[in-house]
Motif scaffolding. Structure first.
Motif, short mmCIF file in Angstrom:
data_model
loop_
_atom_site.label_atom_id
_atom_site.label_comp_id
_atom_site.label_asym_id
_atom_site.label_seq_id
_atom_site.Cartn_x
_atom_site.Cartn_y
_atom_site.Cartn_z
N THR A 171 -64.74 -61.74 -48.31
CA THR A 171 -65.75 -60.85 -48.88
C THR A 171 -65.97 -59.70 -47.92
O THR A 171 -65.89 -59.85 -46.71
N GLN A 221 -71.64 -60.35 -57.05
CA GLN A 221 -70.34 -60.06 -56.47
C GLN A 221 -69.33 -59.70 -57.54
O GLN A 221 -69.49 -60.06 -58.71
N THR A 222 -68.28 -59.00 -57.13
CA THR A 222 -67.20 -58.58 -57.99
C THR A 222 -65.89 -58.99 -57.35
O THR A 222 -65.74 -58.90 -56.13
N TYR A 223 -64.95 -59.44 -58.16
CA TYR A 223 -63.62 -59.79 -57.65
C TYR A 223 -62.72 -58.57 -57.80
O TYR A 223 -62.71 -57.89 -58.82
N THR A 261 -67.30 -57.59 -52.67
CA THR A 261 -66.04 -57.71 -53.38
C THR A 261 -65.22 -58.79 -52.72
O THR A 261 -65.05 -58.81 -51.52
N LEU A 315 -67.34 -66.58 -57.23
CA LEU A 315 -68.27 -65.46 -57.15
C LEU A 315 -69.70 -65.88 -57.46
O LEU A 315 -70.01 -66.28 -58.57
N CYS A 343 -61.10 -67.05 -49.90
CA CYS A 343 -61.89 -65.95 -50.46
C CYS A 343 -62.44 -65.09 -49.33
O CYS A 343 -63.16 -65.57 -48.48
#
Length: 145
Positions: free
Chosen positions: A40, A92-94, A49, A88, A38
């Motif tokens: 960020t 936060q946004t994916y 994101t 997340l 992941c």
């Protein structure tokens, strides 16, 4: 005899310290492994994101936002085609790219105190299209709207 007991007690104390250090290292290693997939990046006022892959011309785009009241202690695990792509936390946004074709997007709020199954959404991704979803509670169910 007393010296032998003191020596054994000190050995056990040293062993306990050794075990605590190993446990600490295992926790750190597990955390690094969990978050290694992941990335960020800061996107300004809208939060962070997490991104799955670099976009390509033939890819579709997937964006998953979590509502603020999803829970402060919960994180949202996002999987695509059975592979976890992001975790997340609040705020936060994916955002990631998907190859054209059929995909299954799954989300699960952790900790999962209600022992719910992951929420799944089947997508037929077309090149250049963006698919926006918001993860939210609807009663006792986590949904993607």
């Amino acid at each position: 005899m007393k010296q032998n007991l003191i020596h054994n007690g000190l050995s056990l104390l040293g062993m306990k310290r050794y075990n605590y250090h190993i446990c600490g290292l295992l926790i750190v290693a597990l955390a690094c492994f969990t978050f290694s997939g992941c990335q960020t990046s800061n996107t300004g006022a809208s939060g962070s994101t997490a991104s799955m892959a670099a976009p390509s011309k033939n890819a579709g785009r997937l964006i998953i936002q979590r509502v603020p009241d999803l829970g402060t202690a919960e994180v949202l695990n996002i999987s695509i085609d059975g592979k976890q792509v992001a975790t997340l936390p609040r705020g936060q946004t994916y955002s990631g790219s998907l190859s054209p074709g059929q995909h299954v997007v799954s989300v699960l709020a952790i900790p999962n105190a209600l022992h719910l199954l992951p929420t799944q959404k089947r997508l037929s991704v077309q090149a250049g299209q963006t698919y926006n979803f918001t993860a939210m509670w609807q009663g006792n169910r986590l949904v993607l709207m």
